[in-house]
Write an enzyme that holds these catalytic residues in place. Structure first.
Site, mmCIF file in Angstrom:
data_model
loop_
_atom_site.group_PDB
_atom_site.id
_atom_site.type_symbol
_atom_site.label_atom_id
_atom_site.label_comp_id
_atom_site.label_asym_id
_atom_site.label_seq_id
_atom_site.Cartn_x
_atom_site.Cartn_y
_atom_site.Cartn_z
ATOM 1 N N GLU A 427 8.813 1.162 -13.300
ATOM 2 C CA GLU A 427 7.613 1.281 -12.806
ATOM 3 C C GLU A 427 7.196 2.662 -12.061
ATOM 4 O OE1 GLU A 427 6.837 -1.091 -9.365
ATOM 5 O OE2 GLU A 427 4.787 -0.628 -9.029
ATOM 6 N N ASP A 504 9.054 -2.027 -7.879
ATOM 7 C CA ASP A 504 9.312 -1.990 -6.422
ATOM 8 C C ASP A 504 9.479 -3.383 -6.064
ATOM 9 O OD1 ASP A 504 9.602 0.718 -6.061
ATOM 10 O OD2 ASP A 504 7.307 1.214 -6.039
ATOM 11 N N ASP A 506 7.652 -4.990 -4.049
ATOM 12 C CA ASP A 506 6.201 -5.541 -3.349
ATOM 13 C C ASP A 506 5.379 -6.161 -4.490
ATOM 14 O OD1 ASP A 506 5.574 -3.418 -5.241
ATOM 15 O OD2 ASP A 506 4.877 -1.965 -4.093
ATOM 16 N N ASP A 508 2.741 -5.296 -6.345
ATOM 17 C CA ASP A 508 2.787 -4.630 -7.575
ATOM 18 C C ASP A 508 3.953 -4.840 -8.405
ATOM 19 O OD1 ASP A 508 0.116 -4.027 -6.757
ATOM 20 O OD2 ASP A 508 0.458 -1.812 -6.263
#
Ligand code: TTJ
Length: 639
Positions: A427, A504, A506, A508
């Site tokens: 990503e 990541d 998180d 997203d």
């Protein structure tokens, strides 16, 4: 110890139970938490059978403070009188292994197949078990350790240990910690299974009590609305487009009960039960239901002129778009097949489900045309999307104008030995850049993708397929793609042994994980079923002590452990994203096969997926989504 334990038949019995202890997985599936919980279900199912026989309306299930479990019912009580073998019938129940005879033993003809005969298995796997039977004003007791009787009998019969009103059976057992990896029952799983049992048995009440320190609670399960209530519960957080519709009937001695409801979402969740037991692999009852339902809807759609003469029929999947259903049958002699013996195999179950469905659904829709129209709308929406996906796919296949690396972003590895190659889907461009510098060029390929490009609504998979980065990815894998298994997809052409998603920790990142897994699961499922997909687990922290070696910490638990262990002062760096790591760090923590941590993406059977998702998301997610969310969530929680 009582002498009678060692007569010839008992020795054979003990050998039988010893076999259970040697290979526990053969009898309860596994020795993980799942197998552990299974012990409770094995015992509870006996009380449910007594309920089905019409003699028990309340079951207490208690997780005791000492780690044992107690199941108590108000049925007739396990028979305690003298059995042909010269001991109490109760002892025969708990020391005779029924394995092998499970599926053809007529005495258990009404049971669900895998259950009802497992009490001796539970006994064998418990360091201690106490059985109390209330009958005729007395409480009778028997005791076992690791499956071996330790209670002295009185002329072969159970001693009386007290007085009691009423009748019933009470079993307490402590799982053997030398057999199970963990011996702490998971109350959420047990509760959801017990809850399910009460939906399937609307006259039954199950009282669950957790007495273990720190998790004390008591919950009463009673669901007088039955499977209709079950469907309502499954859909409780969805926008529904029909009522919950229920019907039942009997055909060739097989009772069929169905409840279904449509929601405004692109998913299908159909659960099959036979004699109250969930069939995670489905089977003939579901096939019969689906076939008849599809035929009924297609013929209505033509009758109403919604499908024109030139139009093809809706597919089964179209017709079930948005459907949540529970199909529950009672079969006198269920047979099972499939990997986990949870797929119903009786051809007459298919005929019965089809017959009852055909009759009852027509009766209902004839009188409720608005409900029928809502169902057909769901099928129509699915058909539209299906057609647009087919178009997108043909476009991709006939115009492969993109080359192996269409937009130059794939940094491929040099080796063509697929068994040694890996591709990292990373990503973000900056993490992608670092990864390209850090990698082992021989065996590691890097494909950076940008999250927001992927941010496409779930219904528009054709748009996802039109996305250049995804095209690059599919081309890089080399095995094509197809909806479902087979045809265009050829796993033998896969260019990488490992496909590693690197995102990541998180929201997203979890979203990207979800989208990628959705895509794989839908168009290249074998990548997952054959174990090629992994999720990278970069560390969350780096701890730098004033003296000593720095250490990467991969989750919050690791941080807690580090804090506990490490008394001196240290600086803690928190990584907010992969982009914060320099190439060396990225290599050491995430790319280097010697030091990195990977999570393999695996498919559990439907039940386990639904249990875990139930915990995280509420029980309203269909199997495919469950699977995907499960992993995406895992990623979010653990990476
Ligand atoms: C069998 O036929 C005679 C009357 O009692 C029937 C019976 O087995 N009842 C029964 C068994 N009720 N409850 C059980 C039972 C309950 C638990 C918790 C565990 C086991 C192994 C059986």
């Amino acid at each position: 110890m009582a002498k009678e334990v060692y007569n010839a038949s008992s020795i054979k019995v003990l050998e039988g139970l010893e076999a259970v202890r040697v290979r526990p997985g053969m009898y309860i599936g596994s020795t993980s938490t799942r197998g552990l919980n299974h012990l409770v279900y094995e015992i509870v199912d006996n009380s449910v059978d007594e309920h089905l026989a019409g003699y028990c309306d309340t079951i207490h299930v208690t997780l005791e403070a000492d780690g044992s479990a107690t199941v108590e019912d108000n049925g007739r009580g396990i028979p305690i009188d003298m059995h042909a073998k010269g001991v109490s019938a109760e002892r025969v129940v708990f020391t005779t292994l029924h394995a092998g005879g499970k599926f053809d033993n007529k005495a258990y003809a009404t049971s669900g197949g895998l259950h009802g005969v497992g009490s001796s298995v539970v006994n064998a796997l418990s360091s201690r078990m106490t059985v109390r039977v209330k009958k005729g004003g007395n409480i009778y007791e028997d005791r076992y350790e690791k499956g071996k009787p330790v209670q002295k009998l009185v002329d072969g019969l159970l001693p009386v240990v007290g007085k009691a009103k009423g009748t019933g059976t009470c079993i307490n057992f402590l799982p053997d910690d030398t057999i199970f990896e963990h011996t702490r029952f998971k109350s959420d799983d047990i509760k959801s299974r017990l809850h399910e049992t009460t939906y399937l048995n609307p006259k039954l009440t199950i009282i669950f009590t957790d007495k273990r320190e720190g998790s004390e609670e008591e919950v009463t399960f009673h669901e007088p609305e039955g499977i209709g209530g079950f469907v309502k519960e499954l859909n409780k957080s969805d926008e529904t487009v029909t009522d919950v519709i229920t019907y039942s009937g009997e055909y060739e001695g097989i009772k069929v009960e169905v409840a279904f409801q449509y929601i405004r979402d692109f998913r299908e969740e159909i659960m099959g039960f036979c004699n109250n037991i969930y069939n995670s692999e489905g089977g003939t009852h579901l096939t019969g239901f689906k076939t008849a339902f599809t035929a009924v809807i297609n013929s209505y759609a033509r009758e109403l002129g919604i499908l024109k003469e030139k139009d093809a029929n809706y597919t089964g999947a179209d017709v079930r778009n948005g459907m949540t259903a529970v199909v529950s049958i009672k079969h006198p002699d269920p047979r099972f097949e499939g990997q986990t013996k949870t797929k119903l195999d009786n051809p007459d179950a298919s005929r019965a489900a089809a017959q009852v469905t055909q009759e009852q659904v027509v009766l209902f829709f004839d009188r409720n045309v608005d409900q029928l129209k809502a169902v057909i709308e769901c099928a129509e929406r699915s058909a539209k999307i299906r057609k647009s996906e087919a178009r997108a796919k043909t476009n991709m296949l006939v115009k492969p104008k993109f080359s192996f690396d269409s937009n130059g972003k794939l940094a491929n590895c040099e080796s063509r030995d697929a068994s040694k190659c890996e591709i990292f889907i990373v990503e973000g461009d900056s993490a992608g850049g670092s990864a390209k510098m850090a990698r082992n060029r021989m065996y590691q390929a890097i494909l950076p993708i940008r999250g927001k490009i992927l941010n496409v609504e779930k219904a528009s998979m054709d748009k996802v397929l039109a996305n250049a980065e995804i095209k690059t990815m599919i081309n890089a894998f080399g095995c094509g793609f197809s909806e479902g298994y087979g045809n265009d997809f050829d796993i033998s052409k896969l260019r990488y042994d490992k496909i590693i998603i690197m995102a990541d920790a998180d929201v997203d990142g979890a979203h990207i994980c979800t989208l990628l897994l959705t895509l794989f699961f839908r168009f290249m499922p074998q990548l997952i079923t054959e174990g090629h997909v992994y999720i990278a687990m970069p560390p969350l922290y780096k701890a730098m002590p004033s003296r000593g070696k720095e250490e990467y910490l991969y989750d919050d638990e690791a941080l807690l452990r580090y804090r506990r262990k490490h008394k001196g002062s240290f600086t803690l760096q928190r990584y907010k994203g992969l982009g914060e790591m320099d190439p060396d760090q990225l290599w050491e923590t995430t790319l280097n096969p010697e030091t990195r941590q990977l999570r393999k993406v695996e498919i559990d059977d439907g039940r386990e997926a639904s249990d875990i998702t139930g915990l995280l998301m509420g029980p309203d997610v269909p199997p495919r989504k469950q699977f995907i969310y499960k992993h995406a969530r895992d990623a979010e929680l653990d990476i």
